[in-house]
Scaffold this motif. Structure first.
Motif, PDB file in Angstrom:
ATOM      1  N   GLY A  54       0.817  -1.214   0.000  1.00  0.00           N
ATOM      2  CA  GLY A  54       0.000   0.000   0.000  1.00  0.00           C
ATOM      3  C   GLY A  54       0.848   1.260   0.000  1.00  0.00           C
ATOM      4  N   SER A  57       2.544   1.762  -3.425  1.00  0.00           N
ATOM      5  CA  SER A  57       1.517   2.181  -4.371  1.00  0.00           C
ATOM      6  C   SER A  57       1.220   3.679  -4.229  1.00  0.00           C
ATOM      7  CB  SER A  57       0.249   1.354  -4.129  1.00  0.00           C
ATOM      8  OG  SER A  57      -0.846   1.890  -4.823  1.00  0.00           O
ATOM      9  N   TYR A  66      -6.296   1.826  -4.745  1.00  0.00           N
ATOM     10  CA  TYR A  66      -6.187   0.464  -4.203  1.00  0.00           C
ATOM     11  C   TYR A  66      -5.153   0.411  -3.072  1.00  0.00           C
ATOM     12  CZ  TYR A  66      -8.855  -1.082  -8.271  1.00  0.00           C
ATOM     13  OH  TYR A  66      -9.837  -1.260  -9.216  1.00  0.00           O
ATOM     14  N   GLY A  67      -4.037   1.099  -3.276  1.00  0.00           N
ATOM     15  CA  GLY A  67      -3.009   1.146  -2.239  1.00  0.00           C
ATOM     16  C   GLY A  67      -3.540   1.769  -0.960  1.00  0.00           C
ATOM     17  N   LEU A  70      -5.553  -0.724   0.899  1.00  0.00           N
ATOM     18  CA  LEU A  70      -4.685  -1.659   1.622  1.00  0.00           C
ATOM     19  C   LEU A  70      -4.246  -1.056   2.957  1.00  0.00           C
ATOM     20  CD1 LEU A  70      -2.414  -3.094  -1.224  1.00  0.00           C
ATOM     21  CD2 LEU A  70      -4.325  -4.226  -0.062  1.00  0.00           C
ATOM     22  N   ILE A  71      -3.959   0.231   2.955  1.00  0.00           N
ATOM     23  CA  ILE A  71      -3.568   0.905   4.198  1.00  0.00           C
ATOM     24  C   ILE A  71      -4.740   0.937   5.179  1.00  0.00           C
ATOM     25  CG2 ILE A  71      -2.798   3.106   5.192  1.00  0.00           C
ATOM     26  CD1 ILE A  71      -0.597   1.475   3.663  1.00  0.00           C
TER      27      ILE A  71
END
Length: 130
Positions: A54, A57, A66-67, A70-71
């Motif tokens: 993340g 990204s 998207y990153g 993820l975070i």
């Protein structure tokens, strides 16, 4: 002013890239286990991978949204499991855990903004859109 989102992405991503690298190696697994997290020696490297991917990204501005998600996925359980300031008896430790909790809440807010707005003008995502 177009450079501001780039600077913000770099500064935001640094903590996730650096801590992600540490967590992948298992650093912090003992502390996480002591906090009552089951299978910490498995979950910490997985969390590190989420943070690293993340963070990279976001840093590059590649698939930034998207990153950022993820975070978000990384921050929610980490914040709730490891920074339970409301259950700490020692006032000094409670204050420290509350500061860590609020830091993570602030980073969660930043990640949600990135998930919505994306990487900004100086990002790989923006170059692809052109």
């Amino acid at each position: 002013m177009k450079i501001v989102p780039l600077l913000g992405r770099i500064l935001f991503a640094l903590i996730f890239v650096m801590s992600g690298l540490n967590h992948i190696s298992g650093a912090g697994a003992d502390m996480t286990a002591a906090a009552g997290v089951p299978a910490a020696h498995v979950l910490v490297p997985i969390a590190g991978l989420l943070a690293l991917v993340g963070g990279v990204s976001i840093l590059l501005g590649y698939k930034t949204k998207y990153g950022a998600w993820l975070i978000v996925i990384f921050l929610i359980p980490v914040t709730l499991a490891l920074h339970k300031f409301w259950g700490v008896a020692d006032p000094m430790q409670a204050q420290l855990q509350m500061a860590m909790f609020m830091k993570n809440v602030a980073m969660l807010g930043g990640a949600l903004l990135l998930a919505y707005f994306g990487g900004g003008p100086y990002s790989i995502d923006n170059n692809k859109a052109k």
